[in-house]
Design a protein around this motif. Sequence first.
Motif, PDB file in Angstrom:
ATOM      1  N   ALA A   1       0.841  -1.201   0.000  1.00 28.76           N
ATOM      2  CA  ALA A   1       0.000   0.000   0.000  1.00 28.76           C
ATOM      3  C   ALA A   1       0.874   1.249   0.000  1.00 28.76           C
ATOM      4  CB  ALA A   1      -0.926  -0.005   1.217  1.00 28.76           C
ATOM      5  N   SER A   2       1.950   1.207   0.785  1.00 30.51           N
ATOM      6  CA  SER A   2       2.878   2.333   0.841  1.00 30.51           C
ATOM      7  C   SER A   2       3.641   2.478  -0.473  1.00 30.51           C
ATOM      8  CB  SER A   2       3.852   2.141   2.008  1.00 30.51           C
ATOM      9  OG  SER A   2       4.818   3.170   2.039  1.00 30.51           O
ATOM     10  N   LEU A   3       4.086   1.348  -1.013  1.00 33.79           N
ATOM     11  CA  LEU A   3       4.863   1.357  -2.251  1.00 33.79           C
ATOM     12  C   LEU A   3       4.041   1.876  -3.430  1.00 33.79           C
ATOM     13  CD1 LEU A   3       7.481   0.520  -3.738  1.00 33.79           C
ATOM     14  CD2 LEU A   3       6.429  -1.724  -4.094  1.00 33.79           C
ATOM     15  N   LEU A   4       2.775   1.475  -3.472  1.00 36.05           N
ATOM     16  CA  LEU A   4       1.912   1.861  -4.590  1.00 36.05           C
ATOM     17  C   LEU A   4       1.174   3.169  -4.341  1.00 36.05           C
ATOM     18  CD1 LEU A   4       0.416  -1.685  -5.317  1.00 36.05           C
ATOM     19  CD2 LEU A   4       2.196  -0.506  -6.616  1.00 36.05           C
ATOM     20  N   GLY A   5       1.347   3.719  -3.129  1.00 34.53           N
ATOM     21  CA  GLY A   5       0.683   4.980  -2.805  1.00 34.53           C
ATOM     22  C   GLY A   5      -0.821   4.855  -2.699  1.00 34.53           C
ATOM     23  N   VAL A   6      -1.287   3.719  -2.155  1.00 35.75           N
ATOM     24  CA  VAL A   6      -2.719   3.461  -2.009  1.00 35.75           C
ATOM     25  C   VAL A   6      -3.086   3.522  -0.538  1.00 35.75           C
ATOM     26  CG1 VAL A   6      -4.582   1.797  -2.385  1.00 35.75           C
ATOM     27  CG2 VAL A   6      -2.712   1.989  -4.048  1.00 35.75           C
ATOM     28  N   ALA A   7      -4.128   4.286  -0.215  1.00 34.76           N
ATOM     29  CA  ALA A   7      -4.522   4.461   1.183  1.00 34.76           C
ATOM     30  C   ALA A   7      -5.205   3.214   1.742  1.00 34.76           C
ATOM     31  CB  ALA A   7      -5.441   5.668   1.324  1.00 34.76           C
ATOM     32  N   ASN A   8      -6.015   2.554   0.930  1.00 29.19           N
ATOM     33  CA  ASN A   8      -6.786   1.392   1.386  1.00 29.19           C
ATOM     34  C   ASN A   8      -5.997   0.108   1.174  1.00 29.19           C
ATOM     35  OD1 ASN A   8      -8.712  -0.478   2.110  1.00 29.19           O
ATOM     36  ND2 ASN A   8     -10.046  -0.101   0.356  1.00 29.19           N
ATOM     37  N   GLU A   9      -5.600  -0.537   2.269  1.00 26.41           N
ATOM     38  CA  GLU A   9      -4.820  -1.774   2.169  1.00 26.41           C
ATOM     39  C   GLU A   9      -5.617  -2.930   1.579  1.00 26.41           C
ATOM     40  OE1 GLU A   9      -3.260  -2.694   5.978  1.00 26.41           O
ATOM     41  OE2 GLU A   9      -1.903  -0.961   6.044  1.00 26.41           O
ATOM     42  N   ARG A  10      -6.935  -2.800   1.550  1.00 28.07           N
ATOM     43  CA  ARG A  10      -7.763  -3.874   1.001  1.00 28.07           C
ATOM     44  C   ARG A  10      -8.164  -3.613  -0.448  1.00 28.07           C
ATOM     45  NH1 ARG A  10     -12.437  -4.158   5.247  1.00 28.07           N
ATOM     46  NH2 ARG A  10     -11.874  -1.971   5.452  1.00 28.07           N
ATOM     47  N   SER A  11      -7.541  -2.636  -1.085  1.00 25.76           N
ATOM     48  CA  SER A  11      -7.839  -2.368  -2.485  1.00 25.76           C
ATOM     49  C   SER A  11      -7.374  -3.547  -3.336  1.00 25.76           C
ATOM     50  CB  SER A  11      -7.148  -1.087  -2.949  1.00 25.76           C
ATOM     51  OG  SER A  11      -5.742  -1.242  -2.911  1.00 25.76           O
ATOM     52  N   THR A  12      -7.976  -3.710  -4.495  1.00 25.98           N
ATOM     53  CA  THR A  12      -7.685  -4.862  -5.348  1.00 25.98           C
ATOM     54  C   THR A  12      -6.216  -4.943  -5.740  1.00 25.98           C
ATOM     55  OG1 THR A  12      -9.938  -4.827  -6.247  1.00 25.98           O
ATOM     56  CG2 THR A  12      -8.265  -6.017  -7.505  1.00 25.98           C
TER      57      THR A  12
END
Length: 315
Positions: A106-117
């Motif tokens: 999530a941190s590496l991809l810059g995504v806030a939601n850890e449960r994102s696809t």
Amino acid sequence: MQRAEQLSEEPTTSLAVLASPNRTTKVVLSSFTAALCATFVGYPLDTVKTRLQTYKYPNFWQCITTTYAESGLSAFYRGITASIISGSTARAFTMSLYTSLLPAYASLLGVANERSTVVTFASGMTAGAASTLFTCPFEFTKVASQVEALVYRSRGLPEPKSMGTLRAVKDLLRRGGFMRLYGGYRYHLMRDSLGSAIYFSVYEHAKQTVGSFLPSEDSKPNPLAVATAGGVCGVISWVAVYPIDTMKSHYQRDLYHHSLASSMEFRDTVVERPKFKISLHMYRGLGFSILRTSLNGMVLFSVYEYLMHLGPPAH
């Protein structure tokens, strides 16, 4: 809609959090126990699946009756020792690694939601690939144990009195040593990396979607949502990777058949790798596999989520 919005704002659930050593231990123990239960429930169907993939039967019922005629119910559980050791341990490892990778990706991809696809897919793929280094020898042994009676029969050899995991390992090691147990690794790696990516991402999405329409107690996921998501993720992931699993089973069957050859035949025979192709033949035994993997997923995640939420929360 309001329930769905609330879910998206809630802290990540059991498969998406690994906050402390205590929780790590709980994840490992819960996943190991859940995998153990799922293995016992689904293994007979896995034996039928492997035989349908690797040998021609008029129908699945003929496969069942032929297997039962060999040694009763125990014939359906041949090779389960390897599956218990590798399957349960690997599942505990995979689920633990998966949960620890979620915040990292999530941190590496810059995504806030850890449960994102995208996060669950990447985490599942990495965890599945890593587990194959441990599971491949046990998986090959399991397949060999499931088809060994058929292989002995096809070679015109008398079936040994003692059949099962140890006999299969001995037969494999006599040709090629320890590395022979990694026969078919490339197929195993493709199957488990892609399969785990789909498995976990579909599970998280399905659990959240179904759960948005069902009541839940505090932070505990609804049991029906968990069972439904476990069944759905197993079916979808297995349908996607089934041709790869069939190629793996064919190749490992041929390697095991080859391991029983005479010295001269062993030198003159080359086991060809099956070519990837999508055909009805590659999906032989899929019906049984869907039943097995659906049941397996339901048992696995239901037991896992129950144990994770049993007693006071781990801090």
